[in-house]
Design a protein around this motif. Sequence first.
Motif, PDB file in Angstrom:
ATOM      1  N   ALA A  96      52.100  74.840  57.383  1.00  0.00           N
ATOM      2  CA  ALA A  96      51.181  74.359  56.343  1.00  0.00           C
ATOM      3  C   ALA A  96      50.048  75.355  56.101  1.00  0.00           C
ATOM      4  O   ALA A  96      49.679  75.617  54.947  1.00  0.00           O
ATOM      5  CB  ALA A  96      50.626  72.986  56.734  1.00  0.00           C
ATOM      6  N   LEU A  97      49.498  75.918  57.167  1.00  0.00           N
ATOM      7  CA  LEU A  97      48.423  76.904  57.000  1.00  0.00           C
ATOM      8  C   LEU A  97      48.921  78.187  56.346  1.00  0.00           C
ATOM      9  O   LEU A  97      48.204  78.801  55.549  1.00  0.00           O
ATOM     10  CB  LEU A  97      47.778  77.213  58.352  1.00  0.00           C
ATOM     11  CG  LEU A  97      46.839  76.138  58.891  1.00  0.00           C
ATOM     12  CD1 LEU A  97      46.516  76.402  60.353  1.00  0.00           C
ATOM     13  CD2 LEU A  97      45.576  76.081  58.058  1.00  0.00           C
ATOM     14  N   GLY A 120      51.994  77.139  43.629  1.00  0.00           N
ATOM     15  CA  GLY A 120      51.588  77.236  45.034  1.00  0.00           C
ATOM     16  C   GLY A 120      51.028  75.926  45.556  1.00  0.00           C
ATOM     17  O   GLY A 120      51.303  75.527  46.686  1.00  0.00           O
ATOM     18  N   LEU A 121      50.245  75.236  44.740  1.00  0.00           N
ATOM     19  CA  LEU A 121      49.691  73.936  45.134  1.00  0.00           C
ATOM     20  C   LEU A 121      50.808  72.904  45.277  1.00  0.00           C
ATOM     21  O   LEU A 121      50.806  72.106  46.218  1.00  0.00           O
ATOM     22  CB  LEU A 121      48.653  73.478  44.114  1.00  0.00           C
ATOM     23  CG  LEU A 121      47.868  72.217  44.470  1.00  0.00           C
ATOM     24  CD1 LEU A 121      47.109  72.395  45.777  1.00  0.00           C
ATOM     25  CD2 LEU A 121      46.907  71.879  43.341  1.00  0.00           C
ATOM     26  N   THR A 122      51.769  72.944  44.374  1.00  0.00           N
ATOM     27  CA  THR A 122      52.919  72.036  44.470  1.00  0.00           C
ATOM     28  C   THR A 122      53.725  72.322  45.728  1.00  0.00           C
ATOM     29  O   THR A 122      54.154  71.404  46.433  1.00  0.00           O
ATOM     30  CB  THR A 122      53.813  72.166  43.219  1.00  0.00           C
ATOM     31  OG1 THR A 122      53.020  71.873  42.064  1.00  0.00           O
ATOM     32  CG2 THR A 122      54.992  71.233  43.271  1.00  0.00           C
ATOM     33  N   ARG A 123      53.922  73.603  46.033  1.00  0.00           N
ATOM     34  CA  ARG A 123      54.647  73.988  47.252  1.00  0.00           C
ATOM     35  C   ARG A 123      53.930  73.455  48.497  1.00  0.00           C
ATOM     36  O   ARG A 123      54.552  72.890  49.397  1.00  0.00           O
ATOM     37  CB  ARG A 123      54.771  75.509  47.323  1.00  0.00           C
ATOM     38  CG  ARG A 123      55.680  76.006  48.419  1.00  0.00           C
ATOM     39  CD  ARG A 123      55.839  77.523  48.393  1.00  0.00           C
ATOM     40  NE  ARG A 123      56.190  78.026  47.073  1.00  0.00           N
ATOM     41  CZ  ARG A 123      55.419  78.873  46.361  1.00  0.00           C
ATOM     42  NH1 ARG A 123      54.287  79.314  46.841  1.00  0.00           N
ATOM     43  NH2 ARG A 123      55.794  79.281  45.170  1.00  0.00           N
ATOM     44  N   LEU A 124      52.605  73.610  48.531  1.00  0.00           N
ATOM     45  CA  LEU A 124      51.828  73.084  49.651  1.00  0.00           C
ATOM     46  C   LEU A 124      51.960  71.564  49.736  1.00  0.00           C
ATOM     47  O   LEU A 124      52.102  71.004  50.829  1.00  0.00           O
ATOM     48  CB  LEU A 124      50.352  73.483  49.504  1.00  0.00           C
ATOM     49  CG  LEU A 124      49.401  72.963  50.579  1.00  0.00           C
ATOM     50  CD1 LEU A 124      49.768  73.516  51.947  1.00  0.00           C
ATOM     51  CD2 LEU A 124      47.964  73.314  50.224  1.00  0.00           C
ATOM     52  N   GLY A 125      51.937  70.908  48.580  1.00  0.00           N
ATOM     53  CA  GLY A 125      52.101  69.452  48.566  1.00  0.00           C
ATOM     54  C   GLY A 125      53.424  69.012  49.151  1.00  0.00           C
ATOM     55  O   GLY A 125      53.483  68.062  49.942  1.00  0.00           O
ATOM     56  N   TRP A 126      54.504  69.713  48.785  1.00  0.00           N
ATOM     57  CA  TRP A 126      55.812  69.356  49.335  1.00  0.00           C
ATOM     58  C   TRP A 126      55.889  69.612  50.839  1.00  0.00           C
ATOM     59  O   TRP A 126      56.465  68.810  51.580  1.00  0.00           O
ATOM     60  CB  TRP A 126      56.923  70.115  48.615  1.00  0.00           C
ATOM     61  CG  TRP A 126      57.304  69.515  47.298  1.00  0.00           C
ATOM     62  CD1 TRP A 126      57.183  70.098  46.073  1.00  0.00           C
ATOM     63  CD2 TRP A 126      57.840  68.214  47.069  1.00  0.00           C
ATOM     64  NE1 TRP A 126      57.609  69.236  45.098  1.00  0.00           N
ATOM     65  CE2 TRP A 126      58.030  68.068  45.679  1.00  0.00           C
ATOM     66  CE3 TRP A 126      58.176  67.151  47.892  1.00  0.00           C
ATOM     67  CZ2 TRP A 126      58.542  66.908  45.105  1.00  0.00           C
ATOM     68  CZ3 TRP A 126      58.686  65.993  47.314  1.00  0.00           C
ATOM     69  CH2 TRP A 126      58.862  65.885  45.942  1.00  0.00           C
ATOM     70  N   VAL A 127      55.324  70.727  51.272  1.00  0.00           N
ATOM     71  CA  VAL A 127      55.344  71.039  52.709  1.00  0.00           C
ATOM     72  C   VAL A 127      54.635  69.945  53.503  1.00  0.00           C
ATOM     73  O   VAL A 127      55.134  69.469  54.529  1.00  0.00           O
ATOM     74  CB  VAL A 127      54.712  72.428  52.984  1.00  0.00           C
ATOM     75  CG1 VAL A 127      54.407  72.617  54.455  1.00  0.00           C
ATOM     76  CG2 VAL A 127      55.630  73.523  52.493  1.00  0.00           C
TER      77      VAL A 127
END
Length: 194
Positions: A96-97, A120-127
């Motif tokens: 996540a980091l 990138g924000l969507t990718r972080l959200g999915w992770v």
Amino acid sequence: MNTRLTRGVGSVALLLAVLFGMFALGKGVVGLSDDGSVCVQTGFWANAPLAMPLPVGRGVEASSSAARLCQKDPSFAQRVAGVGDEVTWGVFAAVALLVFALLLKTVIKDGPFTDAAARGLTRLGWVVTLGAPLASLVVGWSHSWLVESMAPMVGSDVRMQDSLALVFAGLAALILGKIMRQGVGMREDLEGTV
């Protein structure tokens, strides 16, 4: 936008991702190759009376809250379950980091209100949305199996371990990523018509 602050936060996030990853990797390797005991704590015997009374005041009843089980010569499967119980959240935090640091790098390079930043924000959200329950299930299963392998009478009680509040943060990031993508698309349409 304060690029210097964003770079600093991104660098700290990347450093923490590397540290969590190295810690999890090191703990996993040591846990699998160590010839020592594997231990796990269970609350199965919560409120069980103690065999030896504690020095407590009159009218106070003492009971156990948890039992610590240790296998002196554990099997490889017990070692794997012990590593899964101890290391999973560290691996999740490292991933996540790392995704967060990559998001900040994209924001510095392209700006905050771009399609790349929204992705990138969507990718972080999915992770975070998928990773938190997955980590919780791995820890819960590892813990439950390890307890059952040492004390079969306890049985298997597979459940999610720890809070799932991170799922809400992940869902918020997914929603914000979608809103940002729509905003970027509207801005590009508006620029195209002018």
